[in-house]
Write a protein that holds these residues in place. Structure first.
Motif, PDB file in Angstrom:
ATOM      1  N   CYS A 282      -9.142 -48.355  72.555  1.00  0.00           N
ATOM      2  CA  CYS A 282      -9.843 -47.674  71.468  1.00  0.00           C
ATOM      3  C   CYS A 282      -8.860 -47.066  70.480  1.00  0.00           C
ATOM      4  O   CYS A 282      -9.043 -47.154  69.259  1.00  0.00           O
ATOM      5  CB  CYS A 282     -10.749 -46.575  72.034  1.00  0.00           C
ATOM      6  N   ALA A 283      -7.805 -46.456  71.018  1.00  0.00           N
ATOM      7  CA  ALA A 283      -6.804 -45.817  70.155  1.00  0.00           C
ATOM      8  C   ALA A 283      -6.117 -46.846  69.274  1.00  0.00           C
ATOM      9  O   ALA A 283      -5.888 -46.618  68.077  1.00  0.00           O
ATOM     10  CB  ALA A 283      -5.781 -45.076  71.009  1.00  0.00           C
ATOM     11  N   ARG A 284      -5.799 -47.989  69.848  1.00  0.00           N
ATOM     12  CA  ARG A 284      -5.107 -49.038  69.085  1.00  0.00           C
ATOM     13  C   ARG A 284      -6.009 -49.619  67.990  1.00  0.00           C
ATOM     14  O   ARG A 284      -5.583 -49.802  66.842  1.00  0.00           O
ATOM     15  CB  ARG A 284      -4.650 -50.135  70.051  1.00  0.00           C
ATOM     16  N   ILE A 285      -7.259 -49.906  68.325  1.00  0.00           N
ATOM     17  CA  ILE A 285      -8.190 -50.454  67.335  1.00  0.00           C
ATOM     18  C   ILE A 285      -8.432 -49.430  66.226  1.00  0.00           C
ATOM     19  O   ILE A 285      -8.439 -49.766  65.031  1.00  0.00           O
ATOM     20  CB  ILE A 285      -9.517 -50.856  67.998  1.00  0.00           C
ATOM     21  N   GLN A 286      -8.617 -48.191  66.627  1.00  0.00           N
ATOM     22  CA  GLN A 286      -8.881 -47.136  65.641  1.00  0.00           C
ATOM     23  C   GLN A 286      -7.699 -46.951  64.685  1.00  0.00           C
ATOM     24  O   GLN A 286      -7.888 -46.768  63.474  1.00  0.00           O
ATOM     25  CB  GLN A 286      -9.187 -45.826  66.362  1.00  0.00           C
ATOM     26  N   PHE A 287      -6.488 -47.023  65.217  1.00  0.00           N
ATOM     27  CA  PHE A 287      -5.322 -46.899  64.351  1.00  0.00           C
ATOM     28  C   PHE A 287      -5.298 -48.012  63.310  1.00  0.00           C
ATOM     29  O   PHE A 287      -5.034 -47.780  62.122  1.00  0.00           O
ATOM     30  CB  PHE A 287      -4.033 -46.946  65.175  1.00  0.00           C
ATOM     31  N   LYS A 288      -5.572 -49.229  63.747  1.00  0.00           N
ATOM     32  CA  LYS A 288      -5.578 -50.365  62.817  1.00  0.00           C
ATOM     33  C   LYS A 288      -6.656 -50.194  61.750  1.00  0.00           C
ATOM     34  O   LYS A 288      -6.418 -50.440  60.551  1.00  0.00           O
ATOM     35  CB  LYS A 288      -5.781 -51.665  63.602  1.00  0.00           C
ATOM     36  N   LEU A 289      -7.850 -49.749  62.153  1.00  0.00           N
ATOM     37  CA  LEU A 289      -8.931 -49.567  61.182  1.00  0.00           C
ATOM     38  C   LEU A 289      -8.593 -48.458  60.181  1.00  0.00           C
ATOM     39  O   LEU A 289      -8.907 -48.577  58.987  1.00  0.00           O
ATOM     40  CB  LEU A 289     -10.240 -49.239  61.912  1.00  0.00           C
ATOM     41  N   ARG A 290      -7.947 -47.404  60.657  1.00  0.00           N
ATOM     42  CA  ARG A 290      -7.534 -46.332  59.742  1.00  0.00           C
ATOM     43  C   ARG A 290      -6.505 -46.842  58.737  1.00  0.00           C
ATOM     44  O   ARG A 290      -6.515 -46.456  57.562  1.00  0.00           O
ATOM     45  CB  ARG A 290      -6.949 -45.162  60.539  1.00  0.00           C
ATOM     46  N   GLN A 291      -5.634 -47.683  59.198  1.00  0.00           N
ATOM     47  CA  GLN A 291      -4.626 -48.263  58.301  1.00  0.00           C
ATOM     48  C   GLN A 291      -5.284 -49.117  57.221  1.00  0.00           C
ATOM     49  O   GLN A 291      -4.932 -49.018  56.031  1.00  0.00           O
ATOM     50  CB  GLN A 291      -3.641 -49.112  59.113  1.00  0.00           C
ATOM     51  N   LEU A 292      -6.244 -49.928  57.620  1.00  0.00           N
ATOM     52  CA  LEU A 292      -6.948 -50.771  56.647  1.00  0.00           C
ATOM     53  C   LEU A 292      -7.767 -49.929  55.678  1.00  0.00           C
ATOM     54  O   LEU A 292      -7.840 -50.227  54.477  1.00  0.00           O
ATOM     55  CB  LEU A 292      -7.846 -51.763  57.392  1.00  0.00           C
TER      56      LEU A 292
ATOM     57  N   ASN B 197     -14.830 -53.621  54.186  1.00  0.00           N
ATOM     58  CA  ASN B 197     -15.001 -52.688  53.073  1.00  0.00           C
ATOM     59  C   ASN B 197     -14.889 -51.263  53.614  1.00  0.00           C
ATOM     60  O   ASN B 197     -14.928 -51.040  54.828  1.00  0.00           O
ATOM     61  CB  ASN B 197     -16.329 -52.910  52.350  1.00  0.00           C
ATOM     62  N   GLU B 198     -14.761 -50.306  52.709  1.00  0.00           N
ATOM     63  CA  GLU B 198     -14.533 -48.918  53.128  1.00  0.00           C
ATOM     64  C   GLU B 198     -15.673 -48.366  53.977  1.00  0.00           C
ATOM     65  O   GLU B 198     -15.447 -47.664  54.967  1.00  0.00           O
ATOM     66  CB  GLU B 198     -14.325 -48.030  51.892  1.00  0.00           C
ATOM     67  N   LYS B 199     -16.893 -48.687  53.626  1.00  0.00           N
ATOM     68  CA  LYS B 199     -18.035 -48.133  54.335  1.00  0.00           C
ATOM     69  C   LYS B 199     -18.051 -48.556  55.796  1.00  0.00           C
ATOM     70  O   LYS B 199     -18.214 -47.721  56.711  1.00  0.00           O
ATOM     71  CB  LYS B 199     -19.334 -48.571  53.652  1.00  0.00           C
ATOM     72  N   LYS B 200     -17.851 -49.848  56.042  1.00  0.00           N
ATOM     73  CA  LYS B 200     -17.873 -50.343  57.419  1.00  0.00           C
ATOM     74  C   LYS B 200     -16.704 -49.785  58.235  1.00  0.00           C
ATOM     75  O   LYS B 200     -16.848 -49.482  59.423  1.00  0.00           O
ATOM     76  CB  LYS B 200     -17.839 -51.867  57.418  1.00  0.00           C
TER      77      LYS B 200
ATOM     78  N   ARG C 153     -15.174 -46.885  57.817  1.00  0.00           N
ATOM     79  CA  ARG C 153     -15.439 -45.481  58.151  1.00  0.00           C
ATOM     80  C   ARG C 153     -16.453 -45.366  59.284  1.00  0.00           C
ATOM     81  O   ARG C 153     -16.311 -44.553  60.204  1.00  0.00           O
ATOM     82  CB  ARG C 153     -15.945 -44.736  56.911  1.00  0.00           C
ATOM     83  N   GLN C 154     -17.505 -46.169  59.218  1.00  0.00           N
ATOM     84  CA  GLN C 154     -18.544 -46.139  60.254  1.00  0.00           C
ATOM     85  C   GLN C 154     -17.944 -46.497  61.624  1.00  0.00           C
ATOM     86  O   GLN C 154     -18.261 -45.859  62.638  1.00  0.00           O
ATOM     87  CB  GLN C 154     -19.672 -47.103  59.894  1.00  0.00           C
ATOM     88  N   ALA C 155     -17.083 -47.507  61.644  1.00  0.00           N
ATOM     89  CA  ALA C 155     -16.482 -47.946  62.905  1.00  0.00           C
ATOM     90  C   ALA C 155     -15.544 -46.878  63.471  1.00  0.00           C
ATOM     91  O   ALA C 155     -15.527 -46.627  64.682  1.00  0.00           O
ATOM     92  CB  ALA C 155     -15.728 -49.256  62.698  1.00  0.00           C
ATOM     93  N   ILE C 156     -14.767 -46.254  62.603  1.00  0.00           N
ATOM     94  CA  ILE C 156     -13.828 -45.211  63.047  1.00  0.00           C
ATOM     95  C   ILE C 156     -14.586 -44.036  63.664  1.00  0.00           C
ATOM     96  O   ILE C 156     -14.216 -43.524  64.733  1.00  0.00           O
ATOM     97  CB  ILE C 156     -12.962 -44.737  61.866  1.00  0.00           C
ATOM     98  N   ILE C 157     -15.666 -43.608  63.010  1.00  0.00           N
ATOM     99  CA  ILE C 157     -16.487 -42.507  63.540  1.00  0.00           C
ATOM    100  C   ILE C 157     -17.112 -42.900  64.872  1.00  0.00           C
ATOM    101  O   ILE C 157     -17.154 -42.110  65.823  1.00  0.00           O
ATOM    102  CB  ILE C 157     -17.575 -42.123  62.519  1.00  0.00           C
TER     103      ILE C 157
ATOM    104  N   LEU D  98     -18.198 -50.078  72.851  1.00  0.00           N
ATOM    105  CA  LEU D  98     -17.186 -50.609  71.942  1.00  0.00           C
ATOM    106  C   LEU D  98     -17.592 -51.997  71.429  1.00  0.00           C
ATOM    107  O   LEU D  98     -17.368 -52.330  70.259  1.00  0.00           O
ATOM    108  CB  LEU D  98     -15.831 -50.681  72.641  1.00  0.00           C
ATOM    109  N   GLU D  99     -18.181 -52.792  72.297  1.00  0.00           N
ATOM    110  CA  GLU D  99     -18.666 -54.111  71.870  1.00  0.00           C
ATOM    111  C   GLU D  99     -19.675 -53.977  70.733  1.00  0.00           C
ATOM    112  O   GLU D  99     -19.634 -54.727  69.750  1.00  0.00           O
ATOM    113  CB  GLU D  99     -19.291 -54.844  73.060  1.00  0.00           C
ATOM    114  N   GLU D 100     -20.587 -53.021  70.857  1.00  0.00           N
ATOM    115  CA  GLU D 100     -21.591 -52.812  69.811  1.00  0.00           C
ATOM    116  C   GLU D 100     -20.942 -52.418  68.483  1.00  0.00           C
ATOM    117  O   GLU D 100     -21.333 -52.888  67.415  1.00  0.00           O
ATOM    118  CB  GLU D 100     -22.578 -51.730  70.253  1.00  0.00           C
ATOM    119  N   VAL D 101     -19.931 -51.576  68.550  1.00  0.00           N
ATOM    120  CA  VAL D 101     -19.208 -51.143  67.339  1.00  0.00           C
ATOM    121  C   VAL D 101     -18.561 -52.345  66.659  1.00  0.00           C
ATOM    122  O   VAL D 101     -18.652 -52.519  65.432  1.00  0.00           O
ATOM    123  CB  VAL D 101     -18.152 -50.085  67.677  1.00  0.00           C
ATOM    124  N   LEU D 102     -17.909 -53.183  67.441  1.00  0.00           N
ATOM    125  CA  LEU D 102     -17.215 -54.335  66.877  1.00  0.00           C
ATOM    126  C   LEU D 102     -18.190 -55.363  66.294  1.00  0.00           C
ATOM    127  O   LEU D 102     -17.908 -55.986  65.263  1.00  0.00           O
ATOM    128  CB  LEU D 102     -16.325 -54.971  67.920  1.00  0.00           C
TER     129      LEU D 102
END
Length: 367
Positions: free
Chosen positions: A282-292, A330-333, A335-339, A358-362
């Motif tokens: 989760c931490a790794r995926i979240q870091f990547k999404l924050r970067q994007l 896009n930015e909206k998706k 942000r939603q995934a990070i939250i 996590l599967e549902e989020v992805l």
């Protein structure tokens, strides 16, 4: 004399003189430090003497004290120096013997008698070893190497006065940033704060038994990857560093960043069956999404390519990869995934769902 392992390694590598250099005691649970020190000793002791002429003797089991004394006191004919490595922990361990054939009535008395006899045998061995190690000739360097060493023994107390003692204890999480930057500094580089956070996340599941040797190998790979760059970023870590048993987390993150939902879910299913801890993933995926997300924000504010690269702390190659990945989101998706992943982390600690959530989020993010 007591010395920290990092300082001892530095002195050995720089060939600086060591006080009380005839006997060196290495003790503690961290194999990486002890192995690094032993690896550095031959060059320190022998300098440019050819390997064939170096007098190195290793005692690792069933050590005969007469043979040990001979190895220490025999003058080295070819190079005038000798190195003796003593890794046989039975020599300084205190053994307790049990007798299963004694009666219950006399058990306590007999056990006390047996233990006393055993301790007397250990004491004699300890005294003989102490005599040998406190009279080492100038041409010989002796290294005692073991995880455990009883500080109450006569041997330890004698070495405390005569030898260099280096306790190689495992580092704690709060000490890791300094250790990481010390390793990077050997390459003239430094980790960013975010890069250290990512490393802590990657190794979170093994932090109590942190494999410094493996982490050092990853740092060496980072040095090659960054090609002399002075600052090592979180993206560099994400691209290169792999924790033992956690390589699938890197693959999953890359699949997510490349919008490959099917592949990401397939690897996640395997990790779920294995019972792999989901928090580092989760931490790794979240870091990547924050970067994007940060890339999108900078772009919307009118930052040019070079300014974004500097703001994100990325190399040119890593930046081009982020630009390519950002086109899937896009930015909206984002942000939603990070939250949503934040909520997963909170719920997991409260006993909530993990992989299914996590599967549902992805799926929401990538469909």
């Amino acid at each position: 004399m007591d010395i920290k392992p990092e300082n001892l390694i530095s002195l050995l590598q720089q060939h600086k003189p060591l006080p009380q250099a005839q006997v060196l005691l290495l003790c503690g649970e961290e194999d990486y430090y002890r192995n690094s020190i032993i690896a550095a000793l031959p060059e320190y002791v022998f300098g440019d003497t050819p390997e064939a002429d170096r007098e190195i003797t290793v005692f690792d089991k069933q050590t005969d004290l007469a043979e040990l004394m001979a190895a220490i006191n025999t003058y080295p004919f070819f190079c005038g120096k000798s190195l003796v490595v003593l890794s046989d922990e039975n020599l300084w361990a205190v053994h307790k013997k049990k007798n299963d054939n004694i009666s219950v009535d006399n058990a306590e008395a007999n056990e006390e008698s047996i233990n006393q006899q055993d301790e007397e045998l250990d004491t004699k061995k300890n005294e003989r070893l102490t005599a040998i190690l406190t009279d080492v000739p100038d041409y010989c360097t002796v290294v005692l190497n073991g995880r455990k060493f009883d500080k109450r023994t006569k041997l330890y107390k004698a070495l405390k006065q005569k030898a260099i003692i280096c306790e190689c204890n495992r580092i704690k999480e709060k000490q890791l940033p300094d250790w990481l930057n010390a390793q990077a500094n050997t390459y003239g580089a430094r980790f960013t704060y975010d890069a250290i956070e990512v490393i802590v996340d990657i190794f979170e599941s093994v932090m109590e038994d942190l494999p410094l040797g493996i982490l050092k190998q990853e740092i060496d790979k980072l040095a090659i990857y960054t090609a002399g760059r002075k600052q090592w970023t979180a993206q560099d870590v994400l691209n290169i560093v792999a924790a033992p048993g956690n390589t699938s987390a890197f693959a999953i993150t890359n699949f997510v960043a490349d919008a490959k939902l099917k592949e990401a879910l397939e690897v996640m299913a395997i990790e779920k069956k294995r019972g792999t801890n989901i928090l580092p993933l989760c931490a790794r995926i979240q870091f990547k999404l924050r970067q994007l997300l940060r890339y999108h924000e900078l772009k919307s504010r009118g930052y040019d390519y070079n300014s974004m690269m500097k703001e994100l702390g990325l190399s040119s190659g890593a930046m081009s990869y982020v630009v390519k990945q950002s086109r899937h989101f896009n930015e909206k998706k984002l942000r939603q995934a990070i939250i949503a992943i934040n909520e997963i982390n909170i719920n997991i600690r409260r006993g909530g769902r993990d992989y299914g959530a996590l599967e549902e989020v992805l799926i929401k993010l990538l469909q």
